[in-house]
Design an enzyme around this catalytic site. Structure first.
Site: not given
Ligand code: DGL
Length: 267
Positions: A10-11, A42, A73-74, A151, A185, A187
């Site tokens: 993931d990011s 991301y 990571c979506n 984060e 997402c 997160h």
């Molecule tokens: N956790 C990630 C997602 O599922 C990316 C979040 C990000 O870095 O913006 O989209």
């Protein structure tokens, strides 16, 4: 029996929601996790950049001889829709399993989706849901501040800053009156209690990190790839110390050894 590790990326910290669930479901699996903490987020970037980062993340995990990759990571799934195959190992992503789970869960056919700006902009969730069932009504809302809040350790339910941001982001979603909300997402499950409280009891939350882990479990079983000793290695592209502190809150356990710093631009 295949004891090669499962590679998850993931990011940043978000994919740890997938690690936590995979460790619960399959504690014997060896895991290599890569969090691209030097380049998070991301979700505010262009498709070209997201694609370049994702390819480097995948190449790094392949260098660790993984038997499967989970793109937890979506944003990556949305940017690379249909392009995650052809790496020589199965690749699981977070979007499709969440879409299937949402369709199973909805009674009214009204589904809310929250995700990063890139995910919302791509329309990938709306498309995938309507392909599965054309009659579904879908509202997607971008929530770009959630990732930096998580984060930076602002994930406690009572955190007033995160609560204020969530109230504002969720207002149009609540007005839409969905009976299912996809946390699109990985997160966002870190603030699931708060999101659940604000949406109210009648709304089922779909955790895309958890659904990706379930998909990985199913695939490991059907392909006969299960096996390992339950080891976990964590790799990051920025400070390992910062990562360890916040990772523990999401994983519910301390990471077993300091995270390894990777030069991801070399892949
Ligand atoms: N956790 C990630 C997602 O599922 C990316 C979040 C990000 O870095 O913006 O989209």
């Amino acid at each position: 029996m295949d004891s090669r590790p499962v590679g998850i990326f993931d990011s940043g910290l978000g994919g740890l929601t997938t690690v936590r669930e995979l460790r619960r479901l399959m504690p014997q699996e060896n895991i290599v996790y890569f969090g691209d903490t030097g380049r998070v987020p991301y979700g505010t970037r262009s498709r070209e950049i997201i694609r370049r980062y994702a390819v480097q993340d995948i190449r790094f995990l392949l260098s660790r001889e993984v038997k499967m990759i989970v793109a937890a990571c979506n944003t990556v799934a949305a940017a690379l829709a249909g392009e995650l195959d052809g790496w020589g190992v199965p690749v699981v992503e977070a979007l499709t399993p969440a879409v299937r789970a949402a369709r199973r869960a909805t009674r009214t056919g009204r589904i809310g989706v929250i995700g990063t700006s890139a995910t919302a902009r791509s329309g990938a969730y709306d498309r995938a849901l309507r392909e599965l069932e054309p009659g579904l009504e879908v509202l997607t809302a971008p929530c770009p501040l959630f990732v930096p809040l998580v984060e930076n350790g602002f994930a406690q339910r009572e955190n007033p800053v995160t609560r204020m941001v969530a109230e504002q982001y969720l207002a149009p979603v609540r007005a839409f009156k969905p009976d299912v909300l996809i946390l699109g997402c990985t997160h966002y499950p870190a603030i699931k209690d708060l999101l659940g409280e604000l949406m109210g009891e009648g709304v089922t939350l779909i955790d895309s990190g958890q659904e990706a882990a379930r998909e990985a479990q199913a695939l490991l079983r059907t392909r006969g790839l299960e096996g390992g000793e339950g080891s976990c290695e964590y790799c990051v592209s920025d400070s390992p110390a910062d990562f360890a502190e916040n990772a523990c809150a999401i994983l519910g356990e301390r990471i077993p050894a300091p995270a390894v710093k990777i030069d991801i631009e070399a892949f």
